[in-house]
Design an enzyme around this catalytic site. Structure first.
Site, short mmCIF file in Angstrom:
data_model
loop_
_atom_site.label_atom_id
_atom_site.label_comp_id
_atom_site.label_asym_id
_atom_site.label_seq_id
_atom_site.Cartn_x
_atom_site.Cartn_y
_atom_site.Cartn_z
N MET A 1 0.84 -1.20 0.00
CA MET A 1 0.00 0.00 0.00
C MET A 1 0.88 1.26 0.00
O MET A 1 0.39 2.35 0.31
CB MET A 1 -0.94 0.00 1.20
CG MET A 1 -1.89 -1.21 1.18
SD MET A 1 -3.40 -0.92 2.10
CE MET A 1 -2.76 -0.64 3.73
N HIS B 1 9.10 -3.47 3.42
CA HIS B 1 8.70 -3.64 2.01
C HIS B 1 9.94 -3.91 1.14
O HIS B 1 9.90 -4.76 0.24
CB HIS B 1 8.03 -2.36 1.48
CG HIS B 1 6.78 -1.96 2.18
ND1 HIS B 1 6.69 -0.84 2.96
CD2 HIS B 1 5.54 -2.54 2.22
CE1 HIS B 1 5.45 -0.72 3.42
NE2 HIS B 1 4.73 -1.74 3.01
N GLY C 1 4.79 -10.33 3.81
CA GLY C 1 5.57 -10.26 5.04
C GLY C 1 4.92 -11.07 6.17
O GLY C 1 3.69 -11.11 6.29
N LYS D 1 4.93 -10.12 9.01
CA LYS D 1 4.32 -9.08 9.87
C LYS D 1 2.80 -9.21 9.89
O LYS D 1 2.17 -9.09 10.92
CB LYS D 1 4.77 -7.72 9.33
CG LYS D 1 3.96 -6.55 9.79
CD LYS D 1 4.50 -6.02 11.07
CE LYS D 1 3.78 -4.78 11.56
NZ LYS D 1 2.73 -4.28 10.76
N GLN E 1 -2.75 -12.62 7.31
CA GLN E 1 -2.94 -12.28 5.89
C GLN E 1 -2.19 -13.27 4.99
O GLN E 1 -2.74 -13.75 3.99
CB GLN E 1 -2.43 -10.85 5.64
CG GLN E 1 -2.34 -10.47 4.17
CD GLN E 1 -1.96 -9.01 3.99
OE1 GLN E 1 -2.79 -8.14 4.10
NE2 GLN E 1 -0.70 -8.76 3.72
N SER F 1 4.06 1.14 8.07
CA SER F 1 3.72 2.45 7.50
C SER F 1 2.96 3.28 8.53
O SER F 1 2.94 4.50 8.46
CB SER F 1 2.86 2.28 6.25
OG SER F 1 3.53 1.45 5.33
P1 AMP Z 1 1.35 -2.99 3.45
O1 AMP Z 1 1.92 -1.92 2.59
O2 AMP Z 1 1.27 -2.64 4.89
O3 AMP Z 1 0.07 -3.58 2.89
O4 AMP Z 1 2.39 -4.18 3.41
C1 AMP Z 1 2.79 -4.75 2.19
C2 AMP Z 1 3.58 -6.00 2.46
O5 AMP Z 1 4.73 -5.68 3.22
C3 AMP Z 1 2.78 -7.02 3.27
O6 AMP Z 1 3.02 -8.32 2.75
C4 AMP Z 1 3.35 -6.86 4.65
O7 AMP Z 1 3.25 -8.03 5.44
C5 AMP Z 1 4.79 -6.54 4.34
N1 AMP Z 1 5.40 -5.86 5.48
C6 AMP Z 1 4.92 -4.77 6.15
N2 AMP Z 1 5.71 -4.47 7.20
C7 AMP Z 1 6.71 -5.38 7.20
C8 AMP Z 1 7.85 -5.62 8.04
N3 AMP Z 1 8.12 -4.85 9.09
N4 AMP Z 1 8.66 -6.65 7.73
C9 AMP Z 1 8.40 -7.46 6.67
N5 AMP Z 1 7.35 -7.30 5.84
C10 AMP Z 1 6.52 -6.28 6.10
#
Ligand code: AMP
Length: 283
Positions: free
Chosen positions: A32, A39, A149, A151, A155, A188
């Site tokens: 996102m 990321h 991730g 994290k 999901q 984020s």
């Molecule tokens: P988001 O932009 O929050 O939707 O995250 C996009 C992808 O990045 C998702 O697969 C998250 O799980 C991964 N992600 C977000 N934060 C982290 C983190 N701290 N370490 C590893 N992957 C992450």
């Protein structure tokens, strides 16, 4: 690095790539935006393991409930594109909302059970939005491998299950959680935290470590591990806990006793910001 905002354009890029290298492996890294090192670690894994890396940046409205942070979610597109370029991404797809969702869109992808627990119990419809947008992105990019991730633990499980159930020909890879030096999981949403909230938020990591330490010291009863979890979290009253549990790592089912892979998961609100984190319980 190619940049596309329409489905037709990214499909052209992919078609061209498939013609150039029919056996090449195409990776997708859905995000996102508001990109951080977490990321970037996904993009780097994709770069190492695949021939062509597509990152997507889309703040997906269908996974936000009314009253959540859709409107204030950060959207620093210029910096994000720079981060993608630095990670040697080949193409970025960053569509507008109306490119992804026609006004009369009425088809959604939903799972039956996994979205009813933990994150899903606190965020109704969240996983329907996630499953729908990920399916759409997979249909648009037709990747061989997709990077997520750890994290967002639930999901990635849900996406694995969806790919299996719907025979989507995409290999799902899950990359480890990237943390700040003091242990806070990169997110984020960390930009929302005041200095005080940020230091309060560290209790999530401390609590996960306490559970892991106790597990490694030989405790396998989840009730005892969850007691430690709650006790550490309670040391920080500004942190409002949604759940702090130990579950089976592949089904998220409740456990009395840890006998196979397990995971400790926490979600909590610190001020107006909701944070999640987890730790696999390995000896
Ligand atoms: P988001 O932009 O929050 O939707 O995250 C996009 C992808 O990045 C998702 O697969 C998250 O799980 C991964 N992600 C977000 N934060 C982290 C983190 N701290 N370490 C590893 N992957 C992450």
């Amino acid at each position: 690095m190619q940049q596309c905002t329409t489905v037709a354009d990214i499909r052209d890029v992919i078609r061209h790539q498939r013609r150039q290298a029919a056996d090449g492996r195409i990776a997708i890294v859905p995000t996102m935006g508001a990109l951080h090192d977490g990321h970037v670690s996904l993009m780097e894994a994709a770069r190492r393991e695949c021939d062509f890396v597509v990152a997507t940046i889309f703040v997906n409205p269908t996974q936000f409930a009314p009253g959540e942070d859709l409107d204030r979610y950060p959207r620093p597109l210029t910096a994000d594109l720079e981060a993608c370029r630095a990670a040697r991404v080949d193409a970025v797809f960053h569509p507008a909302v109306d490119e992804m969702y026609p006004a009369d869109a009425e088809t959604f992808v939903s799972l039956e059970q996994l979205p009813t627990i933990l994150e899903g119990a606190h965020r109704p419809d969240h996983f329907r939005g996630v499953a729908t947008v990920v399916t759409k992105l997979f249909n648009i990019v037709q990747p061989d491998v997709a990077y997520f991730g750890q994290k967002d633990y639930q999901q990635q499980l849900l996406i694995r299950r969806m790919c299996r159930d719907l025979d989507l020909p995409v290999e799902v890879r899950t990359c480890p959680i990237v943390r700040e030096p003091d242990g806070l999981a990169r997110s984020s949403r960390n930009v929302y935290l005041s200095a005080e909230e940020r230091s309060a938020a560290l209790v999530l990591y401390r609590a996960l470590q306490a559970v892991l330490d106790r597990f490694r010291a030989g405790e396998a009863r989840t009730s005892r591990l969850e007691e430690s979890f709650a006790r550490v979290l309670a040391t920080c009253p500004q942190v409002d806990v949604d759940y702090a549990v130990v579950r089976d790592a592949s089904s998220l089912a409740e456990l009395e006793q840890i006998e196979g892979p397990a995971v400790a998961l926490v979600a909590a609100r610190v001020g107006r910001t909701r944070l999640i984190d987890n730790e696999l319980l390995t000896r």
